[in-house]
Design an enzyme around this catalytic site. Sequence first.
Site, PDB file in Angstrom:
ATOM      1  N   ASP A   1       6.107  -4.709   2.002  1.00 30.02           N
ATOM      2  CA  ASP A   1       5.181  -3.885   3.342  1.00 30.02           C
ATOM      3  C   ASP A   1       3.716  -4.862   3.128  1.00 30.02           C
ATOM      4  O   ASP A   1       3.679  -6.569   3.415  1.00 30.02           O
ATOM      5  CB  ASP A   1       4.783  -2.481   1.868  1.00 30.02           C
ATOM      6  N   TRP A   2       2.770  -4.634   3.041  1.00 28.03           N
ATOM      7  CA  TRP A   2       1.323  -5.827   2.205  1.00 28.03           C
ATOM      8  C   TRP A   2       1.833  -7.093   1.690  1.00 28.03           C
ATOM      9  O   TRP A   2       1.206  -7.741   1.805  1.00 28.03           O
ATOM     10  CB  TRP A   2      -0.054  -4.991   2.313  1.00 28.03           C
TER      11      TRP A   2
ATOM     12  N   GLU B   1      11.325  -4.823   4.338  1.00 27.06           N
ATOM     13  CA  GLU B   1      10.067  -3.314   4.616  1.00 27.06           C
ATOM     14  C   GLU B   1       8.619  -4.597   4.985  1.00 27.06           C
ATOM     15  O   GLU B   1       7.847  -3.915   4.389  1.00 27.06           O
ATOM     16  CB  GLU B   1      10.539  -1.984   5.019  1.00 27.06           C
TER      17      GLU B   1
ATOM     18  N   ASN C   1       0.621  -0.950   0.110  1.00 27.11           N
ATOM     19  CA  ASN C   1      -0.068   0.039  -0.013  1.00 27.11           C
ATOM     20  C   ASN C   1       0.783   0.851   0.144  1.00 27.11           C
ATOM     21  O   ASN C   1       2.092   1.363   0.954  1.00 27.11           O
ATOM     22  CB  ASN C   1      -0.809   0.231   0.905  1.00 27.11           C
TER      23      ASN C   1
ATOM     24  N   HIS D   1      10.455   3.370   3.883  1.00 26.84           N
ATOM     25  CA  HIS D   1       9.657   2.267   4.037  1.00 26.84           C
ATOM     26  C   HIS D   1      10.041   2.169   2.336  1.00 26.84           C
ATOM     27  O   HIS D   1       9.731   0.717   2.198  1.00 26.84           O
ATOM     28  CB  HIS D   1       8.007   2.341   4.320  1.00 26.84           C
TER      29      HIS D   1
END
Length: 288
Positions: free
Chosen positions: A101-102, A125, A31, A265
């Site tokens: 991430d996701w 991350e 995201n 990130h």
Amino acid sequence: MTVKKTVTVHGREMAYVEMGEGRPIVFLHGNPTSSYLWRDVMPKVAHLGRCIAPDLIGMGDSEKLPDAGADTYTFATHQHFVEGFMAAMGLDRDVVLVIHDWGSALGFDWAHRHADVVAGIAYMEGIVGVLRDWGDFNPEAAPLFQALRSPAGEELILDKNVFIERILPGSILRKLSPEEMDEYRRPFLNRDDRWPTLTWPRQIPVADEPADVADAVRAYATWMDGNDLPKLFVNAEPGAILIAAARERCRRWKNQREVTVAGSHFIQEDSGAEIGQAIADWIGDTGL
């Protein structure tokens, strides 16, 4: 990046980019990004296999789901579409995952459920465990993410597009160009198209809520604690979410190489070529 292709998954069109030939190397974003995030990473790896980067459903150039609302783009929905995408693309052996991430949660979860077809995992991350409470979250970001999980989240994301306009550029060390910002904005120009970027922060497993996400994360984290799959941990300096206790947890995983690159990130925007080269070196050195 090459021209995007599409494949039908559960009756919806999912977009993806592809380069190279041979064994599958699948890049999963999170995201609020898309396959565009991997544009400087994939070319460094494309000589080693069939590099595939999908746009998650409702994101990038993948189709939007109808009548979007708070329960449309949950982890379970994305899990369902990632499962379908992998099947539709025939990715059923020797899969190397590159996840962020996701996309890391979705990738770890898929790998856990398809352990016999996964050859290795490179991650950065990512989400490597359930948060006990908000004290486990990045303290600088916690107040905003708590607000996103409150009724104020709809104004912040749906009306003000905060994930694109503030969180994304604020989580990159360099300044994105106007053209790069426009590409990230493009999938979310309309208010209702922004539901994925609001639902994702509401799915972060904190103190076992949401319960289904916490269960899935706990299950794959326990599996990652014990398996012998080749792993590459791309550590970010200074990093944003895979830091502190979470970083120390994943550093205990077996059969793992660690490299460090500059980034907060969205580290592909600061160190894309370096990440790609690290993945290529890891694949080559481990004989994947």
